[in-house]
Design a protein around this motif. Structure first.
Motif, mmCIF file in Angstrom:
data_model
loop_
_atom_site.group_PDB
_atom_site.id
_atom_site.type_symbol
_atom_site.label_atom_id
_atom_site.label_comp_id
_atom_site.label_asym_id
_atom_site.label_seq_id
_atom_site.Cartn_x
_atom_site.Cartn_y
_atom_site.Cartn_z
ATOM 1 N N LYS A 19 -5.444 -8.725 -4.533
ATOM 2 C CA LYS A 19 -6.520 -7.731 -4.397
ATOM 3 C C LYS A 19 -6.112 -6.406 -5.029
ATOM 4 C CE LYS A 19 -8.009 -6.379 -0.105
ATOM 5 N NZ LYS A 19 -8.098 -4.903 0.039
ATOM 6 N N SER A 20 -4.917 -5.937 -4.707
ATOM 7 C CA SER A 20 -4.478 -4.633 -5.235
ATOM 8 C C SER A 20 -4.424 -4.654 -6.761
ATOM 9 C CB SER A 20 -3.093 -4.294 -4.683
ATOM 10 O OG SER A 20 -3.146 -4.127 -3.297
ATOM 11 N N ILE A 21 -3.894 -5.740 -7.317
ATOM 12 C CA ILE A 21 -3.749 -5.808 -8.781
ATOM 13 C C ILE A 21 -5.129 -5.976 -9.438
ATOM 14 C CG2 ILE A 21 -2.694 -7.103 -10.688
ATOM 15 C CD1 ILE A 21 -0.365 -7.792 -8.794
ATOM 16 N N HIS A 23 -8.023 -4.787 -8.418
ATOM 17 C CA HIS A 23 -8.649 -3.449 -8.464
ATOM 18 C C HIS A 23 -8.114 -2.648 -9.649
ATOM 19 C CE1 HIS A 23 -10.803 -3.054 -4.658
ATOM 20 N NE2 HIS A 23 -9.760 -3.427 -3.966
ATOM 21 N N ARG A 24 -6.772 -2.618 -9.726
ATOM 22 C CA ARG A 24 -6.136 -1.755 -10.732
ATOM 23 C C ARG A 24 -6.402 -2.246 -12.150
ATOM 24 N NH1 ARG A 24 -3.863 -1.269 -5.863
ATOM 25 N NH2 ARG A 24 -2.488 0.459 -5.353
ATOM 26 N N ALA A 25 -6.495 -3.575 -12.319
ATOM 27 C CA ALA A 25 -6.751 -4.104 -13.666
ATOM 28 C C ALA A 25 -8.108 -3.610 -14.165
ATOM 29 C CB ALA A 25 -6.687 -5.628 -13.646
ATOM 30 N N SER A 164 3.981 6.875 3.521
ATOM 31 C CA SER A 164 3.952 6.019 2.332
ATOM 32 C C SER A 164 2.566 5.396 2.213
ATOM 33 C CB SER A 164 4.982 4.895 2.451
ATOM 34 O OG SER A 164 6.269 5.446 2.502
ATOM 35 N N SER A 165 1.948 5.544 1.062
ATOM 36 C CA SER A 165 0.635 4.944 0.841
ATOM 37 C C SER A 165 0.408 4.745 -0.643
ATOM 38 C CB SER A 165 -0.474 5.838 1.401
ATOM 39 O OG SER A 165 -1.724 5.462 0.836
ATOM 40 N N ALA A 166 0.211 3.488 -1.043
ATOM 41 C CA ALA A 166 -0.030 3.199 -2.455
ATOM 42 C C ALA A 166 -1.404 3.701 -2.889
ATOM 43 C CB ALA A 166 0.078 1.703 -2.703
ATOM 44 N N ILE A 312 2.619 -4.117 5.419
ATOM 45 C CA ILE A 312 1.681 -3.442 6.327
ATOM 46 C C ILE A 312 0.444 -4.300 6.633
ATOM 47 C CG2 ILE A 312 0.591 -2.111 4.425
ATOM 48 C CD1 ILE A 312 1.193 -0.666 7.922
ATOM 49 N N ASP A 313 -0.091 -4.974 5.604
ATOM 50 C CA ASP A 313 -1.319 -5.755 5.833
ATOM 51 C C ASP A 313 -1.048 -7.069 6.573
ATOM 52 O OD1 ASP A 313 -2.753 -3.785 4.560
ATOM 53 O OD2 ASP A 313 -2.762 -4.797 2.616
ATOM 54 N N GLU A 314 0.234 -7.462 6.646
ATOM 55 C CA GLU A 314 0.583 -8.727 7.286
ATOM 56 C C GLU A 314 0.947 -8.558 8.762
ATOM 57 O OE1 GLU A 314 -0.204 -8.772 3.897
ATOM 58 O OE2 GLU A 314 1.882 -8.179 3.652
ATOM 59 N N VAL A 339 -5.541 3.065 11.359
ATOM 60 C CA VAL A 339 -6.569 3.599 10.456
ATOM 61 C C VAL A 339 -6.825 2.663 9.275
ATOM 62 C CG1 VAL A 339 -6.326 6.016 11.111
ATOM 63 C CG2 VAL A 339 -4.831 5.092 9.328
ATOM 64 N N LYS A 340 -6.663 1.375 9.513
ATOM 65 C CA LYS A 340 -7.030 0.382 8.491
ATOM 66 C C LYS A 340 -8.522 0.044 8.661
ATOM 67 C CE LYS A 340 -3.122 0.058 6.400
ATOM 68 N NZ LYS A 340 -2.997 0.530 5.025
ATOM 69 N N GLU A 341 -8.967 -1.107 8.184
ATOM 70 C CA GLU A 341 -10.386 -1.461 8.270
ATOM 71 C C GLU A 341 -10.883 -1.409 9.715
ATOM 72 O OE1 GLU A 341 -8.190 -2.453 6.149
ATOM 73 O OE2 GLU A 341 -9.034 -3.579 4.453
HETATM 74 C C1 S3P Z 1 -3.402 -0.921 -0.864
HETATM 75 C C2 S3P Z 1 -2.535 -0.110 -0.161
HETATM 76 C C3 S3P Z 1 -2.333 -0.215 1.296
HETATM 77 C C4 S3P Z 1 -2.860 -1.543 1.844
HETATM 78 C C5 S3P Z 1 -4.221 -1.849 1.299
HETATM 79 C C6 S3P Z 1 -4.170 -1.977 -0.211
HETATM 80 C C7 S3P Z 1 -3.524 -0.712 -2.312
HETATM 81 O O1 S3P Z 1 -3.024 0.840 1.942
HETATM 82 O O2 S3P Z 1 -2.884 -1.500 3.244
HETATM 83 O O3 S3P Z 1 -4.696 -3.064 1.844
HETATM 84 O O4 S3P Z 1 -4.077 -1.604 -3.005
HETATM 85 O O5 S3P Z 1 -3.082 0.334 -2.806
HETATM 86 P P1 S3P Z 1 -2.358 2.290 2.125
HETATM 87 O O6 S3P Z 1 -2.195 2.924 0.795
HETATM 88 O O7 S3P Z 1 -3.337 3.046 2.989
HETATM 89 O O8 S3P Z 1 -1.037 2.062 2.814
#
Ligand code: S3P
Length: 433
Positions: A19-21, A23-25, A164-166, A312-314, A339-341
């Motif tokens: 999912k993360s990759i 989005h970024r692509a 820490s937050s990507a 974190i998501d696991e 503070v996730k979904e």
């Molecule tokens: C994500 C970063 C994480 C993660 C989320 C996806 C991302 O969130 O929990 O499902 O794609 O950058 P945070 O940046 O809030 O830690």
């Protein structure tokens, strides 16, 4: 959705794209020069929200709902003012990363999302973006979406992320592409680095050193083709299900094992799990492997500190799996779960208690005590609050629990894994009873 106890899981599957990759692509493809052919794209609702946002900004994206996307890059300065409010749906990644990109544009924009998104904290991006000179505000003054962004001149910053937050890091990297001067971002522990890897591969002037990343604007981004690896966060559900269900032996093919994401493998191994990495390779700059998982006798563990962003998501799933492990499992330093979904500390605790587990919520995690054994949980009605990761974690719990488990809002899995229930079905062997 009713889930009954499975006797075991057997077989080989390929989980959907990361999912993360994904989005970024799309995001970086949209602001690059040239055409990106993306394969293995996750056709979940969150990534489709990202496609729709960029289409609204005039980017030509060929996409018919499957796993291939062609993005015709508009270049760094080719986005157009959206005529409507950008709708990020349920996606925090879309909302936060696109905000950084929008802060650097010479047009006005607004973005919002569903009821869950409109409750999630945005101060974490508003503050550092303002420090870069951005004109961004929460429309209702509550530091949540809807957000309104006006054009302004940005300048680079040196910023220490409090958490820490990507998503926040990537938001600031996007803004940095449009800022005057260098931007330096440090985080307490390294979060997923997909944005950094992709920006580097596309030609950005970006250097990562430990938990610090430096970026200097000016270079154009060059489009490239990308085969998105399978999502380790989706693979995790099958890892967990196989580990706790006696007789199981499964293989998950083509899973991304980036070290900023592989905490789940490290923790399951630490708990005594049999996880074998095979066929290690690199795909689109990301490490990938096939993973064989066999049922294992598990024991409790402590999970805290720097590993937290890498899993974190696991954590909801780990809480479920811990109920099948001998001894106590302590999860700390994970206040972000609130503070996730959804508030995942509250929901995991409530639902595991309903299944008969011995779990205590803490401010920043949980403590689970278990005597292990084959069937420590009993089926229950699960309140998933339309949170995909809660629904999938408790579907796994239901597979190994006595009696019947009901997932109240199973459709929510389509946020990150539309085919989740059919993939589970293809692996499991039900009890005849
Ligand atoms: C994500 C970063 C994480 C993660 C989320 C996806 C991302 O969130 O929990 O499902 O794609 O950058 P945070 O940046 O809030 O830690």
């Amino acid at each position: 959705m009713k889930i009954k106890r499975a006797s075991k899981l057997n077989g080989i599957i390929r989980v959907p794209g990361d999912k993360s990759i994904s989005h970024r692509a799309v995001m970086l493809g949209a602001i690059s020069e040239g055409t990106s052919h993306i394969t293995g794209f996750l056709n979940g609702a969150d990534c489709i929200s990202t496609i729709n946002c960029f289409r609204s900004m005039g980017v030509d994206i060929e996409y018919d709902g499957g796993t291939s996307v062609v993005v015709h890059g508009a270049g760094l300065y080719g986005l157009k003012e959206p005529r409507e409010i950008l709708d990020c749906g349920n996606s925090g990644t879309t909302t936060r990363i696109i905000s950084g990109l929008l802060a650097g544009q010479d047009f006005h924009s607004s973005l919002t999302g569903d009821a869950s998104i409109r409750k999630r904290p945005m101060k974490r991006i508003i503050e550092p973006l303002r420090a870069m000179g951005a004109d961004i505000a929460s429309v209702n003054g509550n530091d949540c979406a809807p957000l309104r962004i006006n054009p302004s001149k940005l300048h680079g910053i040196s910023y220490d992320l409090p958490i820490s937050s990507a998503q926040v890091k990537s938001c600031l990297l996007m803004a940095a592409l449009y800022a005057k001067g260098e931007t330096v971002i440090r985080e307490p522990a390294l979060s997923r680095n997909h944005t950094e890897l992709m920006l580097k591969a596309m030609g950005a002037d970006i250097v990562s050193l430990g938990t610090e990343v430096r970026i200097v604007p000016g270079n154009k981004l060059t489009a490239g083709d990308m085969d998105v690896p399978g999502d380790i966060s989706s693979a995790a559900y099958f890892m967990g299900a196989a580990l706790i269900t006696p007789g199981s032996d499964i293989t998950l093919e083509n899973v991304g094992i980036n070290p900023t994401r592989d905490g789940i493998i490290r923790v399951f191994r630490d708990m005594g799990g049999s996880l074998e990495l095979q066929n290690l390779r690199t795909s689109a700059g990301e490490p990938v492997a096939d993973i064989r998982i066999r049922h294992s006798a598990l024991h409790g563990t402590e999970i805290s500190g720097d590993i937290i962003p890498a899993l974190i998501d696991e954590l909801p799933l780990i809480a479920v799996v811990s109920s099948f492990a001998e001894g106590s499992t302590v999860i700390k330093d994970a206040a972000e779960l609130k503070v996730k979904e959804s508030d995942r500390i509250a929901l995991v605790t409530k639902n595991l208690k309903a299944m008969g587990a011995d779990i205590e919520a803490a401010e920043d995690g949980f403590i689970i005590n278990s005597h292990g054994g084959p069937h420590p949980l009993k089926g229950a009605l699960i309140d998933d609050a339309a949170d995909h990761r809660i629904a999938m974690s408790f579907a796994v719990a239901g597979l190994a629990a006595d009696g019947e488990t009901t997932i109240t809002d199973p459709e929510c899995v389509s946020i990150s894994y539309p085919g989740f229930f059919s993939d589970i079905d293809s692996l499991l062997v039900h009890n005849p009873q």
